[in-house]
Write a protein that holds these residues in place. Structure first.
Motif, PDB file in Angstrom:
ATOM      1  N   ASP A 112       9.606  20.386 -23.836  1.00 13.79           N
ATOM      2  CA  ASP A 112       9.069  19.030 -23.829  1.00 13.79           C
ATOM      3  C   ASP A 112       8.673  18.608 -25.234  1.00 13.79           C
ATOM      4  OD1 ASP A 112       9.367  18.123 -21.265  1.00 13.79           O
ATOM      5  OD2 ASP A 112       7.240  18.120 -20.784  1.00 13.79           O
ATOM      6  N   ASP A 113       8.041  19.518 -25.996  1.00 13.83           N
ATOM      7  CA  ASP A 113       7.617  19.181 -27.351  1.00 13.83           C
ATOM      8  C   ASP A 113       8.811  18.811 -28.214  1.00 13.83           C
ATOM      9  OD1 ASP A 113       4.973  19.656 -26.670  1.00 13.83           O
ATOM     10  OD2 ASP A 113       4.916  21.651 -27.578  1.00 13.83           O
ATOM     11  N   GLY A 114       9.886  19.588 -28.123  1.00 17.93           N
ATOM     12  CA  GLY A 114      11.090  19.294 -28.888  1.00 17.93           C
ATOM     13  C   GLY A 114      11.724  17.986 -28.471  1.00 17.93           C
ATOM     14  N   MET A 115      11.750  17.737 -27.173  1.00 16.04           N
ATOM     15  CA  MET A 115      12.336  16.499 -26.679  1.00 16.04           C
ATOM     16  C   MET A 115      11.500  15.303 -27.116  1.00 16.04           C
ATOM     17  SD  MET A 115      13.430  15.352 -22.825  1.00 16.04           S
ATOM     18  CE  MET A 115      14.798  16.503 -22.772  1.00 16.04           C
ATOM     19  N   ILE A 116      10.183  15.413 -26.999  1.00 15.79           N
ATOM     20  CA  ILE A 116       9.303  14.319 -27.404  1.00 15.79           C
ATOM     21  C   ILE A 116       9.420  14.065 -28.898  1.00 15.79           C
ATOM     22  CG2 ILE A 116       6.876  13.656 -27.651  1.00 15.79           C
ATOM     23  CD1 ILE A 116       6.476  14.926 -24.826  1.00 15.79           C
ATOM     24  N   ASN A 161      17.038  -0.422 -17.659  1.00 25.62           N
ATOM     25  CA  ASN A 161      16.008  -1.361 -17.239  1.00 25.62           C
ATOM     26  C   ASN A 161      14.734  -1.130 -18.043  1.00 25.62           C
ATOM     27  OD1 ASN A 161      14.240   0.613 -15.748  1.00 25.62           O
ATOM     28  ND2 ASN A 161      16.108   0.825 -14.535  1.00 25.62           N
ATOM     29  N   ARG A 162      13.848  -2.056 -17.955  1.00 24.02           N
ATOM     30  CA  ARG A 162      12.606  -2.022 -18.735  1.00 24.02           C
ATOM     31  C   ARG A 162      11.799  -0.760 -18.466  1.00 24.02           C
ATOM     32  NH1 ARG A 162       9.637  -6.091 -21.346  1.00 24.02           N
ATOM     33  NH2 ARG A 162       7.417  -5.635 -21.452  1.00 24.02           N
ATOM     34  N   ARG A 163      11.731  -0.337 -17.231  1.00 22.80           N
ATOM     35  CA  ARG A 163      10.898   0.811 -16.861  1.00 22.80           C
ATOM     36  C   ARG A 163      11.372   2.113 -17.516  1.00 22.80           C
ATOM     37  NH1 ARG A 163       9.702   0.645 -10.823  1.00 22.80           N
ATOM     38  NH2 ARG A 163      11.631   1.799 -10.635  1.00 22.80           N
ATOM     39  N   THR A 164      12.662   2.281 -17.707  1.00 24.37           N
ATOM     40  CA  THR A 164      13.192   3.498 -18.327  1.00 24.37           C
ATOM     41  C   THR A 164      12.674   3.675 -19.747  1.00 24.37           C
ATOM     42  OG1 THR A 164      15.200   3.405 -16.996  1.00 24.37           O
ATOM     43  CG2 THR A 164      15.325   4.688 -19.025  1.00 24.37           C
ATOM     44  N   PHE A 165      12.452   2.572 -20.459  1.00 29.19           N
ATOM     45  CA  PHE A 165      12.086   2.617 -21.873  1.00 29.19           C
ATOM     46  C   PHE A 165      10.649   2.160 -22.130  1.00 29.19           C
ATOM     47  CE2 PHE A 165      16.652   2.085 -21.463  1.00 29.19           C
ATOM     48  CZ  PHE A 165      17.108   3.156 -22.212  1.00 29.19           C
ATOM     49  N   GLU A 166       9.805   2.148 -21.087  1.00 37.65           N
ATOM     50  CA  GLU A 166       8.457   1.613 -21.239  1.00 37.65           C
ATOM     51  C   GLU A 166       7.506   2.543 -21.980  1.00 37.65           C
ATOM     52  OE1 GLU A 166       6.919   0.741 -17.377  1.00 37.65           O
ATOM     53  OE2 GLU A 166       6.975   2.812 -16.714  1.00 37.65           O
ATOM     54  N   SER A 167       7.800   3.831 -22.016  1.00 38.34           N
ATOM     55  CA  SER A 167       6.927   4.790 -22.697  1.00 38.34           C
ATOM     56  C   SER A 167       7.741   6.006 -23.103  1.00 38.34           C
ATOM     57  CB  SER A 167       5.777   5.229 -21.775  1.00 38.34           C
ATOM     58  OG  SER A 167       6.284   6.003 -20.694  1.00 38.34           O
ATOM     59  N   ILE A 168       7.167   6.791 -23.984  1.00 37.36           N
ATOM     60  CA  ILE A 168       7.821   8.036 -24.382  1.00 37.36           C
ATOM     61  C   ILE A 168       7.984   8.942 -23.165  1.00 37.36           C
ATOM     62  CG2 ILE A 168       7.539  10.134 -25.778  1.00 37.36           C
ATOM     63  CD1 ILE A 168       6.156   8.307 -27.894  1.00 37.36           C
ATOM     64  N   ALA A 169       6.989   8.974 -22.296  1.00 34.66           N
ATOM     65  CA  ALA A 169       7.066   9.812 -21.090  1.00 34.66           C
ATOM     66  C   ALA A 169       8.204   9.361 -20.177  1.00 34.66           C
ATOM     67  CB  ALA A 169       5.739   9.800 -20.339  1.00 34.66           C
ATOM     68  N   ILE A 172      10.916   7.751 -21.095  1.00 32.66           N
ATOM     69  CA  ILE A 172      12.171   8.099 -21.767  1.00 32.66           C
ATOM     70  C   ILE A 172      12.439   9.591 -21.604  1.00 32.66           C
ATOM     71  CG2 ILE A 172      13.323   8.276 -24.000  1.00 32.66           C
ATOM     72  CD1 ILE A 172      11.713   5.719 -24.806  1.00 32.66           C
ATOM     73  N   ARG A 173      11.401  10.412 -21.806  1.00 29.92           N
ATOM     74  CA  ARG A 173      11.555  11.864 -21.647  1.00 29.92           C
ATOM     75  C   ARG A 173      12.077  12.204 -20.261  1.00 29.92           C
ATOM     76  NH1 ARG A 173       6.173  14.351 -20.737  1.00 29.92           N
ATOM     77  NH2 ARG A 173       6.638  13.271 -18.809  1.00 29.92           N
TER      78      ARG A 173
END
Length: 101
Positions: free
Chosen positions: A17-21, A78-86, A88-89
């Motif tokens: 997760d750290d690497g992906m974030i 859609n907007r929800r997919t890109f609304e936060s880093i979480a 997107i992750r």
């Protein structure tokens, strides 16, 4: 537009997760056109409130596809997919793991 892996090993895109974030933050900084430093955002901060526009979202999506070697299917555009880093992750993790988020 070339987005590097910022020195991350290939396994970092799917395993950690750290690497992906870190990879997501790197793409955000380069392609997202945010009004704030991507490194200062919490993973659940609203990226649209941080200055992400529809144009920035397209650049972000393309950068993420290159960074993680995935392709976002139409249902994730859609907007929800890109609304936060979480968010997107979670979407990228689903794509990297061979499914769809």
């Amino acid at each position: 537009m070339t987005v590097g892996t910022a020195g991350l090993p290939p396994s970092a895109s799917g395993g950690s997760d750290d690497g992906m974030i870190a990879g997501i933050r790197s793409v955000l900084a380069e392609c997202g056109g945010l009004a704030v430093d991507a490194g200062t955002l919490a993973i659940d901060d609203d990226l649209y409130s941080a200055g992400l526009t529809s144009h920035g979202c397209v650049g972000l999506m393309l950068g993420l596809e290159e960074q993680f070697d995935v392709e976002f299917p139409e249902k994730l555009l859609n907007r929800r997919t890109f609304e936060s880093i979480a968010a997107i992750r979670d979407a990228v993790r689903g794509l990297v793991d061979g499914g769809e988020a």
